[in-house]
Every structure is written in structure tokens, then in C-alpha cells.
Design a protein around this motif. Structure first.
Motif, PDB file in Angstrom:
ATOM      1  N   GLN A 136      -3.922   2.990   6.495  1.00 15.54           N
ATOM      2  CA  GLN A 136      -3.334   3.762   5.206  1.00 15.54           C
ATOM      3  C   GLN A 136      -4.777   4.433   5.025  1.00 15.54           C
ATOM      4  OE1 GLN A 136      -0.660   3.645   4.257  1.00 15.54           O
ATOM      5  NE2 GLN A 136       0.410   2.777   6.146  1.00 15.54           N
TER       6      GLN A 136
ATOM      7  N   ILE B  42      -7.474   3.438   3.613  1.00 14.13           N
ATOM      8  CA  ILE B  42      -8.575   3.166   2.732  1.00 14.13           C
ATOM      9  C   ILE B  42      -9.515   1.940   3.521  1.00 14.13           C
ATOM     10  CG2 ILE B  42      -8.546   1.256   1.068  1.00 14.13           C
ATOM     11  CD1 ILE B  42      -5.064   1.199   1.041  1.00 14.13           C
ATOM     12  N   ASP B  43     -10.782   2.425   2.194  1.00 13.70           N
ATOM     13  CA  ASP B  43     -12.027   1.922   2.949  1.00 13.70           C
ATOM     14  C   ASP B  43     -12.218   0.200   2.734  1.00 13.70           C
ATOM     15  OD1 ASP B  43     -13.096   4.250   3.477  1.00 13.70           O
ATOM     16  OD2 ASP B  43     -14.851   4.197   2.382  1.00 13.70           O
TER      17      ASP B  43
ATOM     18  N   GLN C  12      -1.585   2.499  -3.524  1.00 17.19           N
ATOM     19  CA  GLN C  12      -2.530   2.789  -2.971  1.00 17.19           C
ATOM     20  C   GLN C  12      -4.076   2.040  -3.596  1.00 17.19           C
ATOM     21  OE1 GLN C  12      -3.997   5.346  -0.347  1.00 17.19           O
ATOM     22  NE2 GLN C  12      -2.178   5.083   1.452  1.00 17.19           N
ATOM     23  N   SER C  13      -5.100   1.526  -3.057  1.00 18.30           N
ATOM     24  CA  SER C  13      -6.598   1.066  -3.593  1.00 18.30           C
ATOM     25  C   SER C  13      -7.334   2.649  -2.841  1.00 18.30           C
ATOM     26  CB  SER C  13      -6.711   0.146  -3.534  1.00 18.30           C
ATOM     27  OG  SER C  13      -6.487  -0.415  -1.791  1.00 18.30           O
ATOM     28  N   LYS C  14      -8.427   2.277  -3.750  1.00 14.34           N
ATOM     29  CA  LYS C  14      -9.728   2.838  -3.647  1.00 14.34           C
ATOM     30  C   LYS C  14      -9.699   1.990  -2.287  1.00 14.34           C
ATOM     31  CE  LYS C  14     -12.043   6.768  -3.637  1.00 14.34           C
ATOM     32  NZ  LYS C  14     -11.793   7.897  -2.963  1.00 14.34           N
TER      33      LYS C  14
ATOM     34  N   CYS D 247     -10.324  -2.012  -0.193  1.00 16.73           N
ATOM     35  CA  CYS D 247      -9.959  -3.377   0.220  1.00 16.73           C
ATOM     36  C   CYS D 247     -10.832  -4.168   0.718  1.00 16.73           C
ATOM     37  CB  CYS D 247      -9.084  -3.326   1.189  1.00 16.73           C
ATOM     38  SG  CYS D 247      -8.126  -4.802   1.968  1.00 16.73           S
TER      39      CYS D 247
ATOM     40  N   ALA E 104      -5.275  -2.433   5.855  1.00 16.35           N
ATOM     41  CA  ALA E 104      -5.610  -0.826   4.915  1.00 16.35           C
ATOM     42  C   ALA E 104      -6.628   0.753   6.148  1.00 16.35           C
ATOM     43  CB  ALA E 104      -6.983  -1.514   4.107  1.00 16.35           C
TER      44      ALA E 104
ATOM     45  N   LEU F 244       0.847  -1.237   0.265  1.00 11.10           N
ATOM     46  CA  LEU F 244       0.284  -0.419  -0.187  1.00 11.10           C
ATOM     47  C   LEU F 244       0.556   0.981  -0.421  1.00 11.10           C
ATOM     48  CD1 LEU F 244      -2.851  -0.989   2.830  1.00 11.10           C
ATOM     49  CD2 LEU F 244      -2.910  -1.145  -0.106  1.00 11.10           C
TER      50      LEU F 244
END
Length: 363
Positions: A114, A116-117, A91-93, A95, A111, A87
Motif C-alpha cells: 500500500q 506505506i513505509d 492510510q497511516s504514514k 507501519c 503496508a 489501510l
């Protein structure tokens, strides 16, 4: 719009497969969601992992954390550290975690830290048994998730009791059943079937791996004896879980009708279930598959996080006392087992509902 899909152990693979296929189908017609498949490596044996990826058409992971075995704490810590590095790089939008294994809890915590939803597939199920590591994982994951995809009305009720609002809960059904219905025509007879002289409808499938049943040599021996006697000498096909294998090494001998086999790939295992007289298990997921296939299921546990398999389906809780198995098997042989039905929204369309909900949330 990037989504991380987390998989780490055998039960996860059946749950992510239809979600991945639905995302791929929507991408092919211009959908904006993209996914990154992250395999934590919690199950690293090919029989527990690789075979499932191949049979279920799951693409090779974009990232394999390669965690491997260890204690609960060691495994969880390694997953968190390695996923955190991923991450920090990209980063992702969102998880997306599934089920209740260590990978689910570890990646959800990482997540969130960090920012992240987290969306939890199979949220809200509860056994009430805190001696099960999976129950702790469920409680922790649900306490920090943002979005909840549930398999049953009772799971949604469990979440609402903790103060989670209805707009964060999506009753979508069961992705394991999506996978089963998609593959029901592809199930195949294991190679060992004829070698052991087995006949369709004239054998039991047995799986045991819960500590209450397998961690003590005497307790496991008593349970296998009860299974052997209660099954009236019909063969009992017993795929060996790694945890159970350790205790089996201490047993002097096994009942003659207990047939030990290696863990089976998805298509072979479910063929065995579909063509069996009944299933004797302490698993949760198998009770769901047996319910949909209409196979009697005897669960050697005091509680279940899947009450719909008991209230609606073919499952019955027997408990962990080996003496309670005989009367239940007598009812089975007498033709007195309930027929059972299929729970609401276990219709093979769960992944469609999940992806539609994610599009609504993110886009």
C-alpha cells in the motif's frame, strides 16, 4: 502524522508497551505523532493477551483484526487481508512492526504493497536456523523494511551484510528491557507459590515450545526427565505453552518435581524468574530478561538470535540433546556459572531513542 503500531502475540506486547508510553508522553507536551494500535488477534486467549494489556498499561486496541488460530499460511493470509481493509479505509504514514511473529511479517508486506513505509523494531537478529518460523519472518520483514531499530551491534552488522545503509539503521537497545525495568518494582508473587511449597531461590523456571523439543512425545519425555534429574529434585515450575500442552497429553506421567501451571501474566512470570535458582528454556526473549536480572539461563537450542545474552549475559546454549543438560546443571550447582553483564543500551531508554528517530524520519 499517523503511525500504525502492530501487535499480535505475547512477545509483541512487551515490546510495544514502552513505545506507546513514550508516544503518549510526547503527545501530552504537544508532539505531532499520533498512533493507531492494531491488535491482529494472533494470540486471543486472555492469559496470552488481555492480561498483558492490563498489567503493562497498554490502551485498548483501536482496531482488533480478530484473526485467531490457524496454520502459518492461514494466519498470515487472514492478517494480510484484514489489515489491507484497514489501510484502504484510512492510510497511516508508517507501519511499526516489532519482533518476529506472523503478524510482523504479514503487516509489513501489506503496508509495503500500500506504499506505506515500514519500521522494524528488533531488526537484524538472526539464528541461522531456517527450521524456525520466526527466522523466516525476520528475513522477510527485514528484506522489505525501510527503517531498522536494532538491539545490538551484531544485529546492525547482519543488516549491513545485506546491503542496508547505515542511515537506515538505528542502534537503540531493547524495548523488552524498558518494560522490565519499568515494572521491576511491581513484580508479584503468583498465588500458587505457597500452595506448592516453593521457596525463593530453590526452584527452576522451565519453558519449552520449540518444535525440536516438544513436537515428539518421546523427545519431550526425555527432555523433562533430564530436567528433573539434573535439577536434583528441586521443583521445576513449568508454564505450559499451548503447543507443548498438545504433546503433554500423550505422556503417561510426569516427573514428580515438574510443576505444570497455566501461562502466567507478565508480573507474575517475571517474579518467578527473578526469584528462581535458574531458568531452563528454549525461548529467546526470556534469555534477555534473565540476563538483566542476573539469573543463570540454560537454553535448550543449538543456535540463538540473541548472541549477546551468551557473550555478555548469563545465558548458555546447551543444545537439544537431553544428555547435555546434566553437565551444565552440575556446573550451576557447583557455583561455576558465569556472573554475566548487561549489553550496551539495555538501559530502559530504548523507547525514547526509537520515538526520537521516528520524529526525525517523519517530521
Amino acid at each position: 502524522m499517523l503511525i500504525d503500531i502492530i501487535a499480535g502475540a505475547r512477545p509483541n506486547f512487551m515490546k510495544i508497551s514502552p513505545i506507546i508510553h513514550e508516544l503518549q508522553a510526547r503527545q501530552a507536551v504537544g508532539g505531532r505523532l499520533r498512533f493507531r494500535l492494531i491488535h491482529t488477534g494472533q494470540h486471543y486467549d486472555a492469559r496470552m493477551s488481555g492480561d498483558f494489556f492490563a498489567q503493562l498499561g497498554i490502551p485498548e486496541p483501536d482496531i482488533n483484526l480478530g484473526v485467531g488460530s490457524g496454520t502459518q499460511a492461514e494466519q498470515t493470509a487472514e492478517i494480510m487481508m484484514r489489515y489491507e481493509r484497514v489501510l484502504r479505509d484510512t492510510q497511516s504514514k508508517l507501519c511499526l512492526v516489532v519482533g518476529d511473529v506472523n503478524s510482523t511479517m504479514a503487516c509489513a508486506i501489506t503496508a509495503q504493497k500500500q506504499h506505506i513505509d515500514v519500521a522494524h523494531v528488533e531488526a537484524g537478529i538472526r539464528s541461522g536456523d531456517w527450521s524456525m518460523p520466526e527466522e523466516i519472518n525476520r528475513l522477510v520483514t527485514d528484506s522489505i523494511s525501510n527503517w531498522f531499530f536494532t538491539t545490538s551491534a551484531s544485529a546492525g552488522a547482519n543488516l549491513r551484510k545485506t546491503g542496508i545503509s547505515n542511515d537506515r539503521i538505528f542502534f537503540v537497545g531493547n524495548t523488552m528491557i524498558d518494560t522490565l525495568l519499568h515494572n521491576i518494582g511491581k513484580l508479584r508473587k503468583p498465588l500458587f507459590f505457597e500452595e506448592h511449597g516453593l521457596k525463593e531461590g530453590q526452584y527452576f523456571v522451565t519453558t519449552l515450545h520449540r518444535p525440536a523439543n516438544v513436537d515428539g512425545t518421546e523427545k519431550l519425555a526425555d527432555m523433562l526427565h533430564a530436567i528433573s534429574v539434573g535439577s536434583r529434585d528441586l521443583p521445576c515450575v513449568f508454564p505450559i505453552h499451548p503447543r507443548t500442552a498438545k504433546t503433554l497429553q500423550s505422556l503417561a506421567e510426569l516427573p514428580k518435581n515438574i510443576i505444570l501451571i497455566d501461562p502466567q501474566p507478565y508480573l507474575e512470570f517475571n517474579w518467578l524468574v527473578k526469584n528462581s535458582r535458574a531458568v531452563i528454556t528454549d525461548s529467546g526473549g526470556i534469555t534477555e530478561e534473565a540476563t538483566v536480572m542476573g539469573i543463570p539461563c540454560l537454553t535448550l537450542r543449538e543456535t540463538t538470535e540473541r548472541p549477546e545474552t551468551v557473550d555478555i549475559g548469563t545465558n548458555k546454549l546447551i543444545g537439544t540433546n537431553p544428555k547435555d543438560l546434566q553437565p551444565a546443571l552440575d556446573r550451576l550447582f557447583a557455583g561455576q556459572w558465569k556472573k554475566g553483564g548487561i549489553p550496551e543500551k539495555w538501559d530502559g531508554k530504548t523507547s525514547q531513542r526509537i520515538v526520537a528517530a521516528i520524529e526525525e524520519i517523519l517530521l
